[in-house]
Motif scaffolding. Structure first.
Motif, PDB file in Angstrom:
ATOM      1  N   MET A 146       0.846  -1.187   0.000  1.00  0.00           N
ATOM      2  CA  MET A 146       0.000   0.000   0.000  1.00  0.00           C
ATOM      3  C   MET A 146       0.882   1.238   0.000  1.00  0.00           C
ATOM      4  N   ASN A 147       0.510   2.240  -0.763  1.00  0.00           N
ATOM      5  CA  ASN A 147       1.330   3.447  -0.811  1.00  0.00           C
ATOM      6  C   ASN A 147       1.020   4.348   0.379  1.00  0.00           C
ATOM      7  N   ASP A 148       1.729   5.467   0.454  1.00  0.00           N
ATOM      8  CA  ASP A 148       1.593   6.367   1.598  1.00  0.00           C
ATOM      9  C   ASP A 148       0.573   7.472   1.388  1.00  0.00           C
ATOM     10  N   SER A 149      -0.239   7.417   0.325  1.00  0.00           N
ATOM     11  CA  SER A 149      -1.170   8.523   0.067  1.00  0.00           C
ATOM     12  C   SER A 149      -2.178   8.690   1.186  1.00  0.00           C
ATOM     13  N   HIS A 150      -2.562   7.608   1.855  1.00  0.00           N
ATOM     14  CA  HIS A 150      -3.525   7.746   2.946  1.00  0.00           C
ATOM     15  C   HIS A 150      -2.940   8.516   4.115  1.00  0.00           C
ATOM     16  N   GLN A 151      -1.608   8.477   4.285  1.00  0.00           N
ATOM     17  CA  GLN A 151      -0.960   9.225   5.353  1.00  0.00           C
ATOM     18  C   GLN A 151      -0.767  10.686   4.967  1.00  0.00           C
ATOM     19  N   GLN A 152      -0.778  10.987   3.675  1.00  0.00           N
ATOM     20  CA  GLN A 152      -0.593  12.348   3.189  1.00  0.00           C
ATOM     21  C   GLN A 152      -1.916  13.062   2.991  1.00  0.00           C
ATOM     22  N   ALA A 153      -3.008  12.363   3.099  1.00  0.00           N
ATOM     23  CA  ALA A 153      -4.318  12.934   2.785  1.00  0.00           C
ATOM     24  C   ALA A 153      -4.687  14.038   3.763  1.00  0.00           C
ATOM     25  N   GLU A 154      -5.192  15.117   3.190  1.00  0.00           N
ATOM     26  CA  GLU A 154      -5.704  16.220   3.986  1.00  0.00           C
ATOM     27  C   GLU A 154      -7.124  15.912   4.456  1.00  0.00           C
ATOM     28  N   LYS A 155      -7.844  15.148   3.632  1.00  0.00           N
ATOM     29  CA  LYS A 155      -9.224  14.813   3.947  1.00  0.00           C
ATOM     30  C   LYS A 155      -9.541  13.448   3.356  1.00  0.00           C
ATOM     31  N   ALA A 156     -10.365  12.698   4.047  1.00  0.00           N
ATOM     32  CA  ALA A 156     -10.816  11.395   3.559  1.00  0.00           C
ATOM     33  C   ALA A 156     -12.325  11.310   3.726  1.00  0.00           C
ATOM     34  N   VAL A 157     -12.972  10.628   2.781  1.00  0.00           N
ATOM     35  CA  VAL A 157     -14.416  10.418   2.833  1.00  0.00           C
ATOM     36  C   VAL A 157     -14.685   8.933   2.620  1.00  0.00           C
ATOM     37  N   VAL A 158     -15.555   8.388   3.451  1.00  0.00           N
ATOM     38  CA  VAL A 158     -15.960   6.989   3.331  1.00  0.00           C
ATOM     39  C   VAL A 158     -17.486   6.940   3.334  1.00  0.00           C
ATOM     40  N   LEU A 159     -18.064   6.288   2.315  1.00  0.00           N
ATOM     41  CA  LEU A 159     -19.507   6.043   2.282  1.00  0.00           C
ATOM     42  C   LEU A 159     -19.750   4.612   2.722  1.00  0.00           C
ATOM     43  N   GLN A 160     -20.711   4.421   3.629  1.00  0.00           N
ATOM     44  CA  GLN A 160     -21.045   3.089   4.107  1.00  0.00           C
ATOM     45  C   GLN A 160     -22.516   2.809   3.860  1.00  0.00           C
ATOM     46  N   ASN A 161     -22.826   1.525   3.700  1.00  0.00           N
ATOM     47  CA  ASN A 161     -24.229   1.144   3.541  1.00  0.00           C
ATOM     48  C   ASN A 161     -24.868   0.942   4.910  1.00  0.00           C
ATOM     49  N   GLU A 162     -26.111   0.475   4.926  1.00  0.00           N
ATOM     50  CA  GLU A 162     -26.854   0.302   6.182  1.00  0.00           C
ATOM     51  C   GLU A 162     -26.209  -0.719   7.118  1.00  0.00           C
ATOM     52  N   GLN A 163     -25.407  -1.617   6.561  1.00  0.00           N
ATOM     53  CA  GLN A 163     -24.711  -2.622   7.371  1.00  0.00           C
ATOM     54  C   GLN A 163     -23.304  -2.162   7.771  1.00  0.00           C
ATOM     55  N   ASN A 164     -23.027  -0.863   7.601  1.00  0.00           N
ATOM     56  CA  ASN A 164     -21.730  -0.254   7.924  1.00  0.00           C
ATOM     57  C   ASN A 164     -20.581  -0.829   7.113  1.00  0.00           C
ATOM     58  N   LYS A 165     -20.882  -1.348   5.944  1.00  0.00           N
ATOM     59  CA  LYS A 165     -19.845  -1.832   5.037  1.00  0.00           C
ATOM     60  C   LYS A 165     -19.423  -0.683   4.127  1.00  0.00           C
ATOM     61  N   THR A 166     -18.114  -0.486   3.974  1.00  0.00           N
ATOM     62  CA  THR A 166     -17.607   0.567   3.100  1.00  0.00           C
ATOM     63  C   THR A 166     -17.979   0.247   1.663  1.00  0.00           C
ATOM     64  N   ILE A 167     -18.635   1.218   1.003  1.00  0.00           N
ATOM     65  CA  ILE A 167     -19.036   1.014  -0.386  1.00  0.00           C
ATOM     66  C   ILE A 167     -18.348   1.994  -1.340  1.00  0.00           C
ATOM     67  N   SER A 168     -17.807   3.084  -0.816  1.00  0.00           N
ATOM     68  CA  SER A 168     -17.094   4.064  -1.631  1.00  0.00           C
ATOM     69  C   SER A 168     -16.162   4.853  -0.727  1.00  0.00           C
ATOM     70  N   TYR A 169     -15.051   5.320  -1.305  1.00  0.00           N
ATOM     71  CA  TYR A 169     -14.142   6.154  -0.521  1.00  0.00           C
ATOM     72  C   TYR A 169     -13.298   7.018  -1.440  1.00  0.00           C
ATOM     73  N   GLY A 170     -12.704   8.039  -0.862  1.00  0.00           N
ATOM     74  CA  GLY A 170     -11.808   8.913  -1.608  1.00  0.00           C
ATOM     75  C   GLY A 170     -10.923   9.708  -0.674  1.00  0.00           C
ATOM     76  N   LEU A 171      -9.838  10.221  -1.224  1.00  0.00           N
ATOM     77  CA  LEU A 171      -8.882  11.033  -0.475  1.00  0.00           C
ATOM     78  C   LEU A 171      -8.638  12.344  -1.210  1.00  0.00           C
ATOM     79  N   ALA A 172      -8.276  13.371  -0.456  1.00  0.00           N
ATOM     80  CA  ALA A 172      -7.831  14.652  -1.019  1.00  0.00           C
ATOM     81  C   ALA A 172      -6.421  14.893  -0.501  1.00  0.00           C
ATOM     82  N   VAL A 173      -5.472  15.039  -1.422  1.00  0.00           N
ATOM     83  CA  VAL A 173      -4.069  15.215  -1.075  1.00  0.00           C
ATOM     84  C   VAL A 173      -3.592  16.559  -1.618  1.00  0.00           C
ATOM     85  N   ARG A 174      -3.012  17.368  -0.747  1.00  0.00           N
ATOM     86  CA  ARG A 174      -2.510  18.681  -1.161  1.00  0.00           C
ATOM     87  C   ARG A 174      -1.120  18.523  -1.771  1.00  0.00           C
ATOM     88  N   THR A 175      -0.932  19.187  -2.923  1.00  0.00           N
ATOM     89  CA  THR A 175       0.381  19.280  -3.553  1.00  0.00           C
ATOM     90  C   THR A 175       0.761  20.758  -3.541  1.00  0.00           C
TER      91      THR A 175
END
Length: 114
Positions: A1-30
């Motif tokens: 796994m790369n280090d982008s998750h540690q560099q992320a300024e913001k992260a978003v996770v969408l979960q369904n009714e069973q709290n299972k992750t169904i979508s995600y994204g990161l915002a990384v500042r350059t």
């Protein structure tokens, strides 16, 4: 796994009714902009929800490198004011079927484009 998750300024996770992750994204500042990547989602509409949340409150320049299959998402982000600047080639080896192989990888981080 790369280090982008540690560099992320913001992260978003969408979960369904069973709290299972169904979508995600990161915002990384350059030094030159905020890059929204990766974005992994079940649909273009879900990807747009992630992108909207990641972009919320930012007034500076944003960049998203869309996957070549993301034609519906391309239309959605253009409707939100994004403009096509370049179409980077995408090459990969050993892709995870959960992300790229099934069409759920909508945006990638491409360092070659700054």
């Amino acid at each position: 796994m790369n280090d982008s998750h540690q560099q992320a300024e913001k992260a978003v996770v969408l979960q369904n009714e069973q709290n299972k992750t169904i979508s995600y994204g990161l915002a990384v500042r350059t030094p030159s902009n905020l890059v929204i990547a990766p974005v992994v989602a079940l649909s273009a509409e879900a990807a747009m929800l992630v992108i909207d949340e990641l972009a919320q409150g930012y007034k500076e320049k944003l960049r998203i490198n869309l996957s070549s299959h993301a034609k519906t998402l391309k239309k959605l982000v253009e409707n939100h004011g994004f403009q096509l600047q370049n179409e980077p080639p995408i090459m990969a080896d050993g892709l995870n079927t959960i992300t790229a192989g099934n069409g759920s990888l909508f945006a990638i981080g491409a360092q070659a484009f700054g």
